[in-house]
Design a protein around this motif. Structure first.
Motif, PDB file in Angstrom:
ATOM      1  N   GLU A 144       4.208 -45.420  -6.289  1.00 49.89           N
ATOM      2  CA  GLU A 144       3.547 -44.899  -5.231  1.00 49.89           C
ATOM      3  C   GLU A 144       2.006 -45.885  -5.270  1.00 49.89           C
ATOM      4  O   GLU A 144       1.205 -46.248  -6.826  1.00 49.89           O
ATOM      5  N   LEU A 145       1.345 -45.828  -4.681  1.00 41.08           N
ATOM      6  CA  LEU A 145       0.641 -46.766  -4.312  1.00 41.08           C
ATOM      7  C   LEU A 145      -1.112 -45.943  -3.526  1.00 41.08           C
ATOM      8  O   LEU A 145      -0.403 -45.803  -2.236  1.00 41.08           O
ATOM      9  N   SER A 146      -2.281 -46.617  -2.999  1.00 39.44           N
ATOM     10  CA  SER A 146      -3.291 -45.812  -2.214  1.00 39.44           C
ATOM     11  C   SER A 146      -4.203 -47.206  -2.147  1.00 39.44           C
ATOM     12  O   SER A 146      -3.894 -47.653  -2.633  1.00 39.44           O
ATOM     13  N   SER A 147      -4.434 -46.935  -0.998  1.00 39.88           N
ATOM     14  CA  SER A 147      -6.348 -48.451  -1.134  1.00 39.88           C
ATOM     15  C   SER A 147      -6.907 -47.211  -1.870  1.00 39.88           C
ATOM     16  O   SER A 147      -6.970 -46.177  -2.088  1.00 39.88           O
TER      17      SER A 147
ATOM     18  N   LYS B  14      -7.223 -44.003   1.115  1.00 39.09           N
ATOM     19  CA  LYS B  14      -7.736 -42.964   2.440  1.00 39.09           C
ATOM     20  C   LYS B  14      -6.121 -43.709   3.120  1.00 39.09           C
ATOM     21  O   LYS B  14      -5.324 -43.022   3.854  1.00 39.09           O
ATOM     22  N   GLU B  15      -5.595 -44.060   2.394  1.00 39.60           N
ATOM     23  CA  GLU B  15      -3.918 -44.291   3.038  1.00 39.60           C
ATOM     24  C   GLU B  15      -3.502 -44.394   1.886  1.00 39.60           C
ATOM     25  O   GLU B  15      -3.690 -44.865   0.585  1.00 39.60           O
ATOM     26  N   ASP B  16      -1.867 -44.123   1.948  1.00 42.25           N
ATOM     27  CA  ASP B  16      -0.692 -44.247   0.599  1.00 42.25           C
ATOM     28  C   ASP B  16       0.706 -44.848   0.910  1.00 42.25           C
ATOM     29  O   ASP B  16      -0.064 -45.844   2.266  1.00 42.25           O
ATOM     30  N   PHE B  17       0.558 -45.693   0.091  1.00 40.63           N
ATOM     31  CA  PHE B  17       1.462 -47.282   0.259  1.00 40.63           C
ATOM     32  C   PHE B  17       2.743 -46.873  -0.974  1.00 40.63           C
ATOM     33  O   PHE B  17       2.581 -45.995  -1.940  1.00 40.63           O
ATOM     34  N   LEU B  18       3.738 -47.463  -1.120  1.00 40.44           N
ATOM     35  CA  LEU B  18       4.836 -47.675  -2.021  1.00 40.44           C
ATOM     36  C   LEU B  18       5.838 -49.335  -2.044  1.00 40.44           C
ATOM     37  O   LEU B  18       5.487 -49.928  -1.384  1.00 40.44           O
TER      38      LEU B  18
ATOM     39  N   ARG C 150       5.434 -50.853   1.582  1.00 45.60           N
ATOM     40  CA  ARG C 150       5.463 -49.554   2.809  1.00 45.60           C
ATOM     41  C   ARG C 150       4.391 -49.025   2.943  1.00 45.60           C
ATOM     42  O   ARG C 150       3.860 -48.354   1.586  1.00 45.60           O
ATOM     43  N   ALA C 151       3.773 -48.513   3.980  1.00 47.24           N
ATOM     44  CA  ALA C 151       2.970 -47.682   4.233  1.00 47.24           C
ATOM     45  C   ALA C 151       3.681 -46.238   4.959  1.00 47.24           C
ATOM     46  O   ALA C 151       4.515 -46.020   6.078  1.00 47.24           O
ATOM     47  N   ARG C 152       2.568 -45.568   4.516  1.00 43.47           N
ATOM     48  CA  ARG C 152       2.883 -44.200   5.355  1.00 43.47           C
ATOM     49  C   ARG C 152       4.480 -44.097   4.239  1.00 43.47           C
ATOM     50  O   ARG C 152       4.776 -43.437   6.064  1.00 43.47           O
ATOM     51  N   ASN C 153       4.688 -43.483   4.108  1.00 42.23           N
ATOM     52  CA  ASN C 153       6.470 -44.062   3.225  1.00 42.23           C
ATOM     53  C   ASN C 153       7.316 -44.272   3.606  1.00 42.23           C
ATOM     54  O   ASN C 153       8.803 -44.937   3.434  1.00 42.23           O
TER      55      ASN C 153
END
Length: 153
Positions: free
Chosen positions: A44-47, A51-55, A73-76
């Motif tokens: 799991e990553l985040s900006s 405000k945005e989640d990534f994988l 990936r963005a937004r799962n």
């Protein structure tokens, strides 16, 4: 193995560029082990503004030690960029064919169906670990996850 969801086809080029260029941080301080044959890890990553989640996905082939995939990936579900190392040949929707290692970048209306030759950042890569490090740089992952390589990487 790759996440292709129809809703991601509706993401605009501007939004994809925004997501690609956002600086990202690993959410966890845990150590990960580079996957063994047939394995996968999802990180799991985040900006940086959260405000945005990534994988970040890391896959290893079941048979070929050198065949590996990294995906951001963005937004799962939105496959922003994927690096296929020592992959089977890939044929783009326009008919262009690429052999071996190549980079998939999301393209509006086509999802991750288009692949491209590797950019110059990847020319000095000799191992999956080298490729992963450059891939994380390419994806603007600033606070990188700790991924330990095993003896067979």
């Amino acid at each position: 193995m790759v996440y292709n969801i129809n809703m991601s086809d509706k993401i605009s080029k501007a939004e994809i560029e925004y997501l690609l260029n956002l600086e990202k941080n690993c959410k966890s301080s845990q150590k990960y082990i580079f996957p063994s044959l047939g394995g996968k890890i999802e990180i799991e990553l985040s900006s940086t503004d959260k405000k945005e989640d990534f994988l970040l996905d890391v896959w290893r082939s079941h048979i070929d030690l050198t065949r590996t995939k990294f995906q951001n990936r963005a937004r799962n579900t939105i496959p922003l960029v994927r690096l296929d190392i020592n992959s089977a040949p890939h044929k783009n929707p326009d008919g262009e064919q690429l052999a071996g290692t190549h980079l998939h970048i999301y393209k509006e209306g086509y999802n991750d169906k288009f692949a491209y030759s590797l950019p110059g950042e990847f020319t000095d890569c000799k191992s999956p670990g080298d490729f992963l490090e450059k891939f994380m740089d390419y994806c603007h992952i600033i606070k990188k996850p700790i991924i330990e390589e095993d003896l067979f990487v």
